[in-house]
Design an enzyme around this catalytic site. Structure first.
Site, PDB file in Angstrom:
ATOM      1  N   THR A 125       0.124   1.441  -1.499  1.00  0.00           N
ATOM      2  CA  THR A 125      -1.296   1.448  -1.843  1.00  0.00           C
ATOM      3  C   THR A 125      -1.831   2.854  -2.077  1.00  0.00           C
ATOM      4  O   THR A 125      -2.699   3.072  -2.926  1.00  0.00           O
ATOM      5  CB  THR A 125      -2.108   0.761  -0.734  1.00  0.00           C
TER       6      THR A 125
ATOM      7  N   ASP B 243       2.692  -2.200   4.304  1.00  0.00           N
ATOM      8  CA  ASP B 243       3.203  -3.513   4.707  1.00  0.00           C
ATOM      9  C   ASP B 243       4.458  -3.407   5.570  1.00  0.00           C
ATOM     10  O   ASP B 243       4.692  -4.265   6.428  1.00  0.00           O
ATOM     11  CB  ASP B 243       3.517  -4.367   3.472  1.00  0.00           C
TER      12      ASP B 243
END
Length: 236
Positions: free
Chosen positions: A17, A93
């Site tokens: 991200t 993640d």
């Protein structure tokens, strides 16, 4: 009076991200290189001498074991060439899982810091630049030496063996519920409160010691056909 040379911190950017920007077709995707990320953080030149590489750009959930092994080798190679610390930038993640694997293979005292971001690079309140600054500050600090792999986000320094991702979107998503953060980055300084002892290390793949397996007998316990002893494994 001559000044001490700045520590050398090598940055390895894998995607996630923190590197994502919007596209017209499919939301946000990894697009920013390591040079782009470093260029967006003011003040780094006063903290460390920075080198950076971007071997690939993928979301954290797409990292493979083979890629993680390769990143571990890149980290060890950069330290062998003189880096005082390494920062790995990836998607959140799998930061806790990746950091744990890297910790098992990381040798020596140089800090190995894993970081990322919960918000994309162009989001309001993007946390990537602050997380990268805190990670580089930690990797450059003598206080972080000898602790193995660390995870640094939201100005908190977590041990790779203890950290978990506990929220899907908050910048404070990472915690160490079985312990506490090992330290914090406050006003540009690393402040460590805990220095846990490191467990048995695996080291690079070609240096992992073989585990001797020995058959033991005859058995002295009724009902057992034999016993196997595995040498070299820690108790528990």
């Amino acid at each position: 009076m001559p000044t001490s040379p700045l520590p050398h911190v090598h940055i390895i950017v894998l995607g996630g991200t923190i590197t994502m920007i919007p596209t017209h077709q499919s939301g946000i995707v990894p697009a920013l290189s390591g040079e782009d990320l470093v260029g967006a953080v003011p003040g780094l030149a006063a903290i460390a001498r920075i080198t950076v590489e971007t071997p690939f750009l993928v979301p954290g959930a797409s990292l493979s074991f083979e890629q993680t092994r390769g990143v571990s080798e890149l980290s060890n190679q950069s330290i062998a060439r003189g880096a005082d610390g390494v920062v790995i930038v990836q998607g959140t993640d799998t930061i806790d899982e990746t950091a744990f694997l890297l910790d098992l293979a990381h040798t020596g005292d140089a800090p190995l810091v894993v970081t990322g971001a919960m918000r994309g690079a162009q989001a309001v309140g993007a946390d990537g630049p602050a997380n990268l600054l805190a990670a580089i500050t930690t990797a450059a600090s003598p206080s972080a030496r000898g602790l193995g792999a660390l995870v640094v986000l939201n100005d908190e320094i977590h041990g790779a063996r203890f950290v978990e991702k506990s929220h899907k979107s908050l910048p404070s998503a990472f915690s160490s519920p079985s312990l506490t953060p090992l330290g914090v980055v406050a006003e540009g300084e690393v402040k460590m409160g805990l220095h846990p002892r490191r467990p048995l290390l695996l080291g690079p793949r070609d240096r992992v010691p073989s585990r001797g397996v020995t058959e033991v007998g005859p058995p002295r316990i009724s009902g057992l056909a034999g016993l196997v002893s595995v040498r070299g494994l820690p108790a528990g």
